[in-house]
Design an enzyme around this catalytic site. Structure first.
Site, PDB file in Angstrom:
ATOM      1  N   THR A 167      -6.280  -3.007   7.268  1.00  0.00           N
ATOM      2  CA  THR A 167      -6.183  -4.266   6.737  1.00  0.00           C
ATOM      3  C   THR A 167      -6.170  -5.551   7.842  1.00  0.00           C
ATOM      4  OG1 THR A 167      -5.168  -5.717   5.215  1.00  0.00           O
ATOM      5  CG2 THR A 167      -3.676  -4.354   6.599  1.00  0.00           C
ATOM      6  N   GLY A 219     -15.259 -15.480   5.150  1.00  0.00           N
ATOM      7  CA  GLY A 219     -14.936 -14.523   6.385  1.00  0.00           C
ATOM      8  C   GLY A 219     -15.072 -12.913   5.921  1.00  0.00           C
ATOM      9  N   SER A 224       0.829  -1.202  -0.002  1.00  0.00           N
ATOM     10  CA  SER A 224       0.084  -0.006  -0.094  1.00  0.00           C
ATOM     11  C   SER A 224       0.881   1.217  -0.007  1.00  0.00           C
ATOM     12  CB  SER A 224      -1.054  -0.071   1.212  1.00  0.00           C
ATOM     13  OG  SER A 224      -1.830  -0.861   1.098  1.00  0.00           O
ATOM     14  N   LYS A 262     -10.490  -4.670  10.208  1.00  0.00           N
ATOM     15  CA  LYS A 262     -11.546  -4.284   9.365  1.00  0.00           C
ATOM     16  C   LYS A 262     -12.641  -4.125  10.210  1.00  0.00           C
ATOM     17  CE  LYS A 262      -9.545  -5.537   4.948  1.00  0.00           C
ATOM     18  NZ  LYS A 262      -9.590  -5.897   3.562  1.00  0.00           N
ATOM     19  N   TYR A 266      -2.850 -12.367  -3.372  1.00  0.00           N
ATOM     20  CA  TYR A 266      -1.745 -11.979  -4.272  1.00  0.00           C
ATOM     21  C   TYR A 266      -0.341 -12.557  -3.783  1.00  0.00           C
ATOM     22  CZ  TYR A 266      -0.813  -7.754  -1.902  1.00  0.00           C
ATOM     23  OH  TYR A 266      -0.362  -6.948  -1.133  1.00  0.00           O
ATOM     24  N   ASP A 281     -13.077  -2.268  -1.027  1.00  0.00           N
ATOM     25  CA  ASP A 281     -12.542  -3.703  -1.460  1.00  0.00           C
ATOM     26  C   ASP A 281     -13.731  -4.297  -2.653  1.00  0.00           C
ATOM     27  OD1 ASP A 281     -10.490  -4.096   0.424  1.00  0.00           O
ATOM     28  OD2 ASP A 281     -11.606  -4.819   1.834  1.00  0.00           O
TER      29      ASP A 281
END
Ligand code: ATR
Length: 282
Positions: A64, A132, A19, A68, A220, A105
């Site tokens: 993150t 989740g 980020s 959240k 990723y 998101d």
């Protein structure tokens, strides 16, 4: 007081977060004077850390894993999409000092699927693996596209059923366990479990992906994840990981904070090139 507009990502762990790099590229591209850092914040100190950040003049945060849901509780007011998701990844300090919470998101995933990869969701049979926080963030946006159906499969079936129940009003949504997938086929399979990065996969029937179907891993990595590899092995038309979603959700957060929408394709290309270099150097 901070002199320059200051932003950060909070999470635990946070060492490998891309980020800061992405936000710094956006700032340069749009000529915004700002700084963006990363801070390791375990859940136990979340409230104190966020309070300190904003008290010192901080303008905005990304939150993150595993923060959240805590960020959702912290915000004074929420966007509609964050309200639905019960999870917040973007906090912004408003002019009156209140804290606005958003969830970018879902829109990040949608932009990557549809605008970047030309995958149409309207009328599609979509399967989400996992139930989740990540699944909660994407279900409302997927249902908005009017798919034929969205099925959530999870190891702990109660969690899939609970999400299906919460969002049933938004469209055709079902929860199930993995054994119930036998004999079914989907045009798009999204992996929202945390299993893929540790090389694990839920048990998936070999014929699960429809002909010309696509696979997308919300996670990723520098190498293809276990789920991306599953998609390739099962002849997916496209088998993608979540790097594009990461950049798109960051662009939407940047827009929330700065009111400017950065151009994402060059940033995605650059990060992709960088990870190929990382691969080759191993
Ligand atoms: P996130 O916020 O990233 O969604 P989470 O809320 O911890 O993280 O959810 C992780 C998801 O990955 C869950 O759906 C979990 O399944 P359970 O609800 O049954 O725990 C799923 N998951 C993690 N490891 C898995 C594995 N090895 N096989 C299948 N599912 C797995």
């Amino acid at each position: 007081m901070m002199k320059i507009d200051t932003y950060a990502v909070f999470g635990h762990p946070i060492t490998h977060s891309k980020s800061p790099r992405i936000q710094q590229l956006f700032a340069k591209q749009t000529a915004q004077v700002m700084q963006y850092g990363a801070q390791d914040v375990p859940a136990e100190i979340f409230t104190t850390a966020v309070g300190n950040f904003f008290a010192a003049g901080g303008k905005g945060l990304n939150c993150t894993v595993p923060l959240k849901e805590l960020a959702w509780q912290y915000a004074d007011h929420l966007s509609d999409r964050a309200l639905l998701a019960k999870a917040v990844n973007t906090l912004a300090r408003q002019a009156d000092g209140s804290i606005f919470g958003d969830n970018t998101d879902g829109i990040g995933l949608l932009t990557d699927l549809t605008a970047n990869h030309g995958i149409s969701l309207t009328g599609a049979n979509i399967l989400i693996l996992g139930a989740g926080g990540a699944t909660r963030g994407i279900v409302p946006v997927l249902l908005e596209q009017q798919p034929a159906t969205v099925v959530i499969a999870n190891r702990t079936v109660e969690k899939a059923l609970a999400i299906a129940d919460d969002f049933a009003i938004l469209g055709p949504l079902q929860g199930c366990d993995y054994t119930s997938l036998q004999g079914r086929q989907f045009d798009l399979i999204l992996n929202a479990t945390s299993a893929s990065l540790s090389g694990q996969l839920p048990p998936l029937p070999a014929a699960l992906l429809a002909s010309k179907g696509s696979c997308y891993d919300l996670a990723y990595a520098n190498q293809p994840t276990a789920f991306v590899q599953w998609g390739i092995a099962h002849h997916a038309c496209r088998s993608l990981d979540g790097l594009g979603m990461l950049v798109e959700q960051a662009a939407e957060a940047f827009y929330v904070w700065r009111g400017i929408r950065p151009e994402t394709s060059a940033v995605i290309r650059l990060l992709n090139d960088e990870r190929q270099l990382t691969d080759n150097s191993r």
